[in-house]
Motif scaffolding. Structure first.
Motif, short mmCIF file in Angstrom:
data_model
loop_
_atom_site.label_atom_id
_atom_site.label_comp_id
_atom_site.label_asym_id
_atom_site.label_seq_id
_atom_site.Cartn_x
_atom_site.Cartn_y
_atom_site.Cartn_z
N LEU A 1 0.57 -1.23 -0.21
CA LEU A 1 0.07 0.55 -0.50
C LEU A 1 1.04 1.05 -0.10
CD1 LEU A 1 -1.17 -2.02 2.28
CD2 LEU A 1 -3.32 -0.68 2.46
N LYS A 2 0.39 2.34 -0.32
CA LYS A 2 1.29 3.54 -0.59
C LYS A 2 0.19 4.66 0.07
CE LYS A 2 3.19 3.57 -4.62
NZ LYS A 2 2.48 2.70 -5.99
N THR A 3 1.24 6.26 0.29
CA THR A 3 0.24 6.74 -0.03
C THR A 3 1.19 7.97 -0.07
OG1 THR A 3 -1.58 7.71 1.55
CG2 THR A 3 0.27 6.59 2.74
N ASP A 4 0.67 8.91 0.26
CA ASP A 4 1.06 11.10 0.48
C ASP A 4 2.05 10.91 1.29
OD1 ASP A 4 2.07 13.41 0.12
OD2 ASP A 4 1.03 13.33 -1.61
N GLU A 5 2.72 11.18 1.83
CA GLU A 5 4.01 11.05 3.11
C GLU A 5 2.60 12.64 3.56
OE1 GLU A 5 8.24 11.92 4.29
OE2 GLU A 5 7.98 13.08 2.19
N ASN B 1 10.17 11.44 -4.78
CA ASN B 1 9.71 11.73 -6.61
C ASN B 1 8.57 10.22 -7.28
OD1 ASN B 1 10.31 14.11 -5.41
ND2 ASN B 1 11.86 14.22 -7.43
N GLU B 2 7.46 10.25 -5.77
CA GLU B 2 6.96 8.52 -7.08
C GLU B 2 6.08 9.60 -7.74
OE1 GLU B 2 3.50 5.86 -6.46
OE2 GLU B 2 3.27 7.86 -5.71
N ARG B 3 5.36 10.36 -8.24
CA ARG B 3 4.47 10.39 -9.00
C ARG B 3 4.31 12.24 -8.62
NH1 ARG B 3 -0.88 7.61 -8.22
NH2 ARG B 3 1.08 5.48 -8.08
#
Length: 206
Positions: free
Chosen positions: A136-140, A162-164
């Motif tokens: 799972l990923k989420t904005d920092e 700088n993931e997206r």
């Protein structure tokens, strides 16, 4: 994962919600619960019904390409659509996927809906598909999302820099979490205990 999984995706049934494969018929009910606040940390911003149609079309395209299973979340008691979620970047050879693209109408946020949806998806991944990793990923910057993921019992692995690039041009860092098959039983028990506490709170009117 075989082709049948994507050609005839399952309905995942819980106590209070049902995860139904996303179709074009869901565009209007999804747009009805749309709110600008949903898209603060996302790649896309949806302001019009046409943009929602395009978003659903992209999700269905990924399913046809056999890399994603998008769902809408239905409240069983009322048959109301509460939001959307999906499994994507699905890799049968490596037995892994990502869980995300999750959003709910404002009235369904911070309710039982998210934890029950996550339970159904994770149970499906580990117990039906035999996966060994779900990430799972989420904005920092999205501290609320991070807290929700950590409450699941997911392990924080680090920051993807700088993931997206988001819809507004912001270049985000993403916090990466994962749950492995070895950890699933502990995560499962934690989610079941949370459900028991929620049920007791209803009984005692808290």
């Amino acid at each position: 994962m075989n082709d049948t999984l994507f050609e005839n995706p399952p309905v995942l049934e819980g106590k209070r919600i049902r995860l139904v494969p996303m179709e074009f018929e869901h565009v209007k009910p999804l747009f009805k619960i749309n709110d600008p606040s949903i898209w603060t940390y996302t790649l896309t911003e949806i302001r019009t019904e046409k943009e929602m149609e395009d978003w659903v079309a992209e999700a269905i395209r990924l399913r046809l390409e056999k890399t994603a299973l998008p769902f809408v979340v239905i409240i069983k008691d009322t048959n109301q659509l509460a939001g959307a979620t999906r499994l994507f970047n699905m890799n049968g050879k490596q037995r892994c996927c990502e869980l995300g693209s999750t959003w709910y109408g404002v009235e369904y946020q911070r309710t039982f809906v998210n934890s029950e949806a996550k339970f159904l998806l994770l149970q499906f991944c580990f117990e039906e598909l035999g996966l060994i990793r779900v990430q799972l990923k989420t904005d920092e910057r999205n501290l609320r999302s991070q807290a929700a993921i950590e409450r699941l019992g997911a392990v924080k692995e680090g920051i993807l820099r700088n993931e997206r690039i988001l819809h507004n041009g912001y270049i985000r860092n993403a916090v990466l979490y994962s749950i492995t098959n070895q950890e699933w039983e502990k995560v499962k028990q934690g989610l079941l205990e949370r459900e028991k506490r929620y049920a007791l709170s209803l009984v005692h009117g808290r």
